[in-house]
Scaffold this active site. Sequence first.
Site, PDB file in Angstrom:
ATOM      1  N   CYS A   1     -48.629 -63.753 -59.826  1.00  0.00           N
ATOM      2  CA  CYS A   1     -48.617 -63.248 -58.448  1.00  0.00           C
ATOM      3  C   CYS A   1     -47.930 -61.896 -58.333  1.00  0.00           C
ATOM      4  O   CYS A   1     -47.951 -61.270 -57.275  1.00  0.00           O
ATOM      5  CB  CYS A   1     -47.956 -64.268 -57.528  1.00  0.00           C
ATOM      6  SG  CYS A   1     -48.819 -65.841 -57.507  1.00  0.00           S
TER       7      CYS A   1
ATOM      8  N   HIS B   1     -53.729 -64.846 -49.913  1.00  0.00           N
ATOM      9  CA  HIS B   1     -53.129 -64.389 -51.163  1.00  0.00           C
ATOM     10  C   HIS B   1     -54.177 -64.118 -52.240  1.00  0.00           C
ATOM     11  O   HIS B   1     -54.327 -64.886 -53.180  1.00  0.00           O
ATOM     12  CB  HIS B   1     -52.126 -65.441 -51.633  1.00  0.00           C
ATOM     13  CG  HIS B   1     -51.350 -65.064 -52.858  1.00  0.00           C
ATOM     14  ND1 HIS B   1     -51.126 -63.765 -53.248  1.00  0.00           N
ATOM     15  CD2 HIS B   1     -50.713 -65.853 -53.784  1.00  0.00           C
ATOM     16  CE1 HIS B   1     -50.415 -63.759 -54.353  1.00  0.00           C
ATOM     17  NE2 HIS B   1     -50.158 -65.000 -54.709  1.00  0.00           N
TER      18      HIS B   1
END
Lengths: 487, 399
Positions: free
Chosen positions: B88, B344
């Site tokens: 991430c 995301h």
Amino acid sequence: MSTRGITAIGGFIPQTRLECSDIASQHSWALPGLKGKARGQRSVASWDQDAITMGVEALRNSGADLQSVQQVCFASTSHPFRDRSSAAIALAALALPETTLSMDSSCNRRSGTSALLQALINTQAGDSAILCAEKRLAQAGSLAEILWGDGGAAVIVGDQQPIATLLGWHSCSADIIDYYTADGFYPYPGEERWVKEQLIIPTVSSSVNNALQVANLKASDIHWAVLPAPASGAEKALARELGLEQAQLATQQVLATAGDLGSALPLYGLAVALEQAQHDDIILLSSFGSGCDSLLFKVNKQRSAQSPTADTPTSASHQLNQSLAISYGAYASSRGLLDIDFGPRAERVDKIALTVHERGRRDISGFIGGKVSADGAVQFPKSPVAMDDTVMIESDYIDVRLADDIATVVSITTDHLIYTPQPPFRYGLVEFENGARVQMEFVDVSDAGVAIGDRVSMKFRIKSIDRERGYRHYFWKAAPLTTTEQQ
Amino acid sequence: MAQGIKDKVAIIGMGCSKFGERWDCSSEDLMVEAFSEALQDAGIEKQAVEAAWLGSALDDVNVGNSGLPLASGLRLPRIPVTRVENMCATGTEALRAATYAVASGAVDIALAMGVEKLKDTGYGGLPLRTKGLANDLWMPYGSAPGNFSQLASAYSSRYGIDADELKRAMAHVSWKSHQNGAGNPKAHLRKKVDMETILNAPMVADPLGLFDCCGVSDGAACAIVTTPEIAKSLGKHDLVTVKSIQICASNGWESTANGWDGSYVVNTREAAKKAYAEAGISNPASDIDLAEVHDCFSITELVIMEDLGFSSPGEAVKDILDGHYDADGRLPVQIDGGLKCFGHPVGASGLRMAYEVYTQLLGRAGDRQLVTPSIGLTQNLGGSPSNSVVAVGLFGLLN
């Protein structure tokens, strides 16, 4: 005179129970007649338990020191693989030497008793472990679905201070077909009353009488009897035929709360009988399947510290009183009787690379971590450079087996998103008393759940099943200690 | 001691696609959308870009391996283009690479692009891994919410905080971000959600309910960076410079040794410490004007408030419920709506955060514009709390 006999025995029954009346209710729209046969409960192995995992747990429950074991036989009619040895998997899980002589016994509900008999009469065999367990698939709505249960038992045969010695035995093999299960098919039974009256009673009673004659005993000398029960009422009918009282039947509670465990029933019943028996009691052990085995034992409980008792958390008797409820739908789905749409997340590929498995095989199967010095930090899995290594060299580890250790829950969640065959998926970080930390799945969780600080023990389970190739991979999972175990 | 990169690199152009379920767009479309905005902002031709980094975390989902998707997608002029991946933290990793390239003097102008196209998987949540790894032999295969939810039980246990009170603070985190994101035209989810709805949402991974989880979306964001001198030569006045970008990756201590209690993320603390030192931040709670952090789940943001030094240990619940991180609080967090409202798209998120900080610093944020911010922070957290990669970025106006 040989002192060879049974030196340790243990049983394993999954905690989960399905009410037989629930099974009958599910099918009542089509099969109203099932209701009259649905009494008691049956044990239900979860998706991650099979014959191998239950056999391993049964032997662990025996409390036996396995260091002297020289031979292992795994007996079952429900081996998960045709050509991947259950005994070899069990050896690895139990961290026994790979040089241990092993074999697999199958294709017969007598496979457990036959293996036991072979071990007893082979005086050259040394200490021998017989693991026996069943997770048999019965068709939805069949009588077998109600009568059968899942579970296992394990026996150690040896020469050192046995708790039971063999007085006499009889075995016959014949192609007597009460039911059969062909490859790719569900079990197909003969008519129940015919099976009971024409096959079981004459075959078993004849074999028992022969064994009694060999042992120079009478039926009235028997204190405890373990009798086969492949058809409703067979056990009690046999008892009447042999002149035994119902109170002497060691498998009554097994059949009422777990069901017919197939090849594992005789050995589980023997475990119950040995827990209940007094010193010098006589136990009859009889099994049926393509013939009959009958064995007569004399109990030796003078070594009280080593003798099995009913009041330990892992005793066969104690396990019969456990009960975690499961719905019929969850049971049926977990063993493929009901094809639930779990959504695209279930399309996950669970293929295990065999090369990767081979590299990690020993430590993964035996749950073996390591430390680089006597007082070094224990870690799992071992890594090329140890966590506490201060020099950048490939580490040389001292093995530390974690499978038999207690751990404490450090973090926990109940995951409702990820696919698992029996949701929800509970997992978190646990810390062993030696300081090692491992992310683990939690199993056998009661309604009370799991909390940080709870203590857990390790259970050998299926880690994942590759549904496209039929492969299953085994590892260890953490189960909360029961209240009794905490004490 | 290294000199660091503070103020050696200026951001002269940024772009951010609309995030969301971009069913009609390919990853190339998303990159073009972001890059067009950045080019216009920078006032340069694309031939001026001398090197580029593409951040894309999930190689099997419609972007592809290598730097080629960016190189050919934007028809870049045969320059070095490299794909980077760091879970991430991927977007910030791309920006770090471009920034370091400029700071080193190797190139004058560099591009960092982050993109992810997640909505072609056919389900919500992150794509499932499909490769056999050694970890598969033993490690439980939990979901992302399952991994992060464990922070909550450990945090409650450490500070003796009642689970209901923690849940209310977590709900406030999500409520605040939905309030902020509702007005952001580039956000995926633009609906305000009340506290009761958040608290009573279906459970995903105990104690994370549906609204405790960020969405998953498609999106791209990018930055064009150069030296402050070149930026000025291009006619730029209010310069946003990189004060620091630090990455910290787990060495396995959290999940192997026995010193971590599971209630915080050690790599956030470590990356923040280094970033603050490089940027000259001595009191993050007062020196920083806005923060875009990795609110993949509400509990993550709550814990991050302490790990970044915004709240004292054990005080995040109170600070959050007191509104310290709301739009009108002492340190607005996720003023753009955060991952909560943008979703995301893994490779893009770090650059999306930088985009908001950049926009705020230049006073271009419209209705959500904060009053004269001068320094902003971004933070990404890849992996799981027990095994993480964390990026912390600090960006500010050049004095």
